[in-house]
Scaffold this active site. Sequence first.
Site, PDB file in Angstrom:
ATOM      1  N   ASN A   1      45.896  30.975  38.370  1.00 13.60           N
ATOM      2  CA  ASN A   1      44.985  30.825  39.511  1.00 13.60           C
ATOM      3  C   ASN A   1      45.351  29.666  40.434  1.00 13.60           C
ATOM      4  O   ASN A   1      44.981  29.662  41.600  1.00 13.60           O
ATOM      5  CB  ASN A   1      43.542  30.647  39.018  1.00 13.60           C
ATOM      6  CG  ASN A   1      43.423  29.597  37.930  1.00 13.60           C
ATOM      7  OD1 ASN A   1      44.080  29.674  36.903  1.00 13.60           O
ATOM      8  ND2 ASN A   1      42.587  28.602  38.158  1.00 13.60           N
TER       9      ASN A   1
ATOM     10  N   GLN B   1      43.328  37.156  38.407  1.00 16.40           N
ATOM     11  CA  GLN B   1      44.089  36.962  39.652  1.00 16.40           C
ATOM     12  C   GLN B   1      45.097  38.075  39.914  1.00 16.40           C
ATOM     13  O   GLN B   1      45.726  38.087  40.970  1.00 16.40           O
ATOM     14  CB  GLN B   1      44.830  35.617  39.619  1.00 16.40           C
ATOM     15  CG  GLN B   1      43.928  34.402  39.619  1.00 16.40           C
ATOM     16  CD  GLN B   1      43.239  34.155  40.956  1.00 16.40           C
ATOM     17  OE1 GLN B   1      43.559  34.771  41.963  1.00 16.40           O
ATOM     18  NE2 GLN B   1      42.276  33.262  40.964  1.00 16.40           N
TER      19      GLN B   1
ATOM     20  N   SER C   1      38.028  40.593  37.171  1.00 18.78           N
ATOM     21  CA  SER C   1      36.935  40.034  37.973  1.00 18.78           C
ATOM     22  C   SER C   1      36.698  40.898  39.201  1.00 18.78           C
ATOM     23  O   SER C   1      37.647  41.382  39.809  1.00 18.78           O
ATOM     24  CB  SER C   1      37.316  38.612  38.400  1.00 18.78           C
ATOM     25  OG  SER C   1      36.437  38.149  39.390  1.00 18.78           O
ATOM     26  N   GLY C   2      35.436  41.062  39.593  1.00 17.47           N
ATOM     27  CA  GLY C   2      35.126  41.817  40.811  1.00 17.47           C
ATOM     28  C   GLY C   2      35.386  41.015  42.074  1.00 17.47           C
ATOM     29  O   GLY C   2      35.969  41.512  43.038  1.00 17.47           O
ATOM     30  N   HIS C   3      34.986  39.730  42.068  1.00 15.54           N
ATOM     31  CA  HIS C   3      35.011  38.961  43.326  1.00 15.54           C
ATOM     32  C   HIS C   3      36.386  38.431  43.694  1.00 15.54           C
ATOM     33  O   HIS C   3      36.561  37.831  44.749  1.00 15.54           O
ATOM     34  CB  HIS C   3      33.975  37.827  43.286  1.00 15.54           C
ATOM     35  CG  HIS C   3      34.383  36.624  42.491  1.00 15.54           C
ATOM     36  ND1 HIS C   3      34.850  35.478  43.087  1.00 15.54           N
ATOM     37  CD2 HIS C   3      34.378  36.390  41.171  1.00 15.54           C
ATOM     38  CE1 HIS C   3      35.117  34.585  42.145  1.00 15.54           C
ATOM     39  NE2 HIS C   3      34.842  35.113  40.978  1.00 15.54           N
TER      40      HIS C   3
ATOM     41  N   THR D   1      34.838  35.338  33.373  1.00 12.86           N
ATOM     42  CA  THR D   1      34.514  34.283  32.397  1.00 12.86           C
ATOM     43  C   THR D   1      33.863  34.899  31.162  1.00 12.86           C
ATOM     44  O   THR D   1      34.236  34.596  30.027  1.00 12.86           O
ATOM     45  CB  THR D   1      33.587  33.222  33.026  1.00 12.86           C
ATOM     46  OG1 THR D   1      34.332  32.488  34.002  1.00 12.86           O
ATOM     47  CG2 THR D   1      33.061  32.247  31.981  1.00 12.86           C
TER      48      THR D   1
ATOM     49  N   THR E   1      20.801  45.755  30.859  1.00 10.15           N
ATOM     50  CA  THR E   1      20.745  46.825  31.859  1.00 10.15           C
ATOM     51  C   THR E   1      21.915  46.715  32.829  1.00 10.15           C
ATOM     52  O   THR E   1      22.183  45.641  33.367  1.00 10.15           O
ATOM     53  CB  THR E   1      19.414  46.745  32.645  1.00 10.15           C
ATOM     54  OG1 THR E   1      18.339  46.893  31.717  1.00 10.15           O
ATOM     55  CG2 THR E   1      19.327  47.837  33.702  1.00 10.15           C
TER      56      THR E   1
ATOM     57  N   CYS F   1      36.901  25.867  39.905  1.00 13.80           N
ATOM     58  CA  CYS F   1      36.170  25.504  38.692  1.00 13.80           C
ATOM     59  C   CYS F   1      36.427  24.067  38.272  1.00 13.80           C
ATOM     60  O   CYS F   1      35.687  23.498  37.498  1.00 13.80           O
ATOM     61  CB  CYS F   1      36.548  26.445  37.562  1.00 13.80           C
ATOM     62  SG  CYS F   1      36.526  28.157  38.078  1.00 13.80           S
TER      63      CYS F   1
END
Length: 404
Positions: A155, A183, A203-205, A76, A243, A328
């Site tokens: 998605n 995706q 995206s990581g997840h 996002t 950071t 979402c």
Amino acid sequence: MKLPIYLDYAATTPVDPRVAEKMMQCLTMDGIFGNPASRSHRYGWQAEEAVDIARNQVADLINADPREIVFTSGATESDNLAIKGVAHFYHKKGKHIITSKTEHKAVLDTCRQLEREGYEVTYLQPEPSGLIPVAMIEAAMREDTILVSIMQVNNEIGVIQDIDAIGELCRSRKIIFHVDAAQSAGKLPIDVQTTKVDLMSISGHKMYGPKGIGALYVSRKPRIRLEAAMHGGGHERGMRSGTLATHQIVGMGEAAAIAKADMVVDNERIARLRDKLWNGIKHIEETYINGDVEKRACGSLNVSFNFVEGESLMMALKDLAVSSGSACTSASLEPSYVLRALGLNDEMAHSSIRFSIGRFTTDEEIDHAIETIKESIGNLREMSPLWEMFKDGIDLDSVQWAHH
């Protein structure tokens, strides 16, 4: 077999145990806990090295230069940074953006915000298959078009857009091309050296990494400039201050490395399970698959069961963790805007369920899912007066409904 059966991998994936193990090594006093920007001692150097390794792993997944990878908090943020960053940096060149009606909300709502700022956005209507023809994009291009943003894999319906052809068109017209690959990254082979993409959100997840971490690929050749949205210490070459979360980044890097190594084997197994699921339920009367049948991601199956209400079906399928759209938007009772854009009527859009299969799905789970779906559809239709009318040969579209 663990119940409910998880068939919502497009919403999120569990963290792969190998990824979790790597992340654990970056948290406590015994691990690599330093600030990667601390240049004056070993704790910082170790963290910086861990981040560098992960940056290379993410870059390798899409065949990019590690200097082209900017870490963000997720796809996002990557979408926001790409679209707003380009719009604000190149506003003197033009204020016209092209996207599609079936994009993720992170793209659509970012474009809506830019419209409030005086930009003009063209929202393309896909074909009933969900695909966007290149000619349609070309027809929408203008002298003042600065950006085209088209997702690679949808998605909700899993269709794959031809980003190679779109990239060629954009490059020939000197228009920046952004791809939301949330995706597809880690699931489809991507090579930014051959595909002419300027910006790509990852995206990581969605690929068995942790939540709260993503990346934005920002091309160096040709060089793409962005206006930063997050200001501060000038991290990530000034594009994204803050950071760096070493443990999250290391997790995403490891997830990318595993995805690249296991992609072919994973995809073959997942595609086989998806086909098994579809073959098990396609004989149910009035059952339709949404989106292009050929050009689709291997884990995705979006099905409409006519004369069954999606919400009641989801409640009946309590042993299956599935959704009726994207996570979402599934909180809203509106029918899926993606399915409406394909031309489905409200009833069909409301009666659709998204099944998404992943790395940890088993044959036993698919067998159980098929039986559960068959039974639930049968029970719900028995209670449905509309189903009874349909079976009696009444054309429901011609019925005049009385409003009380």
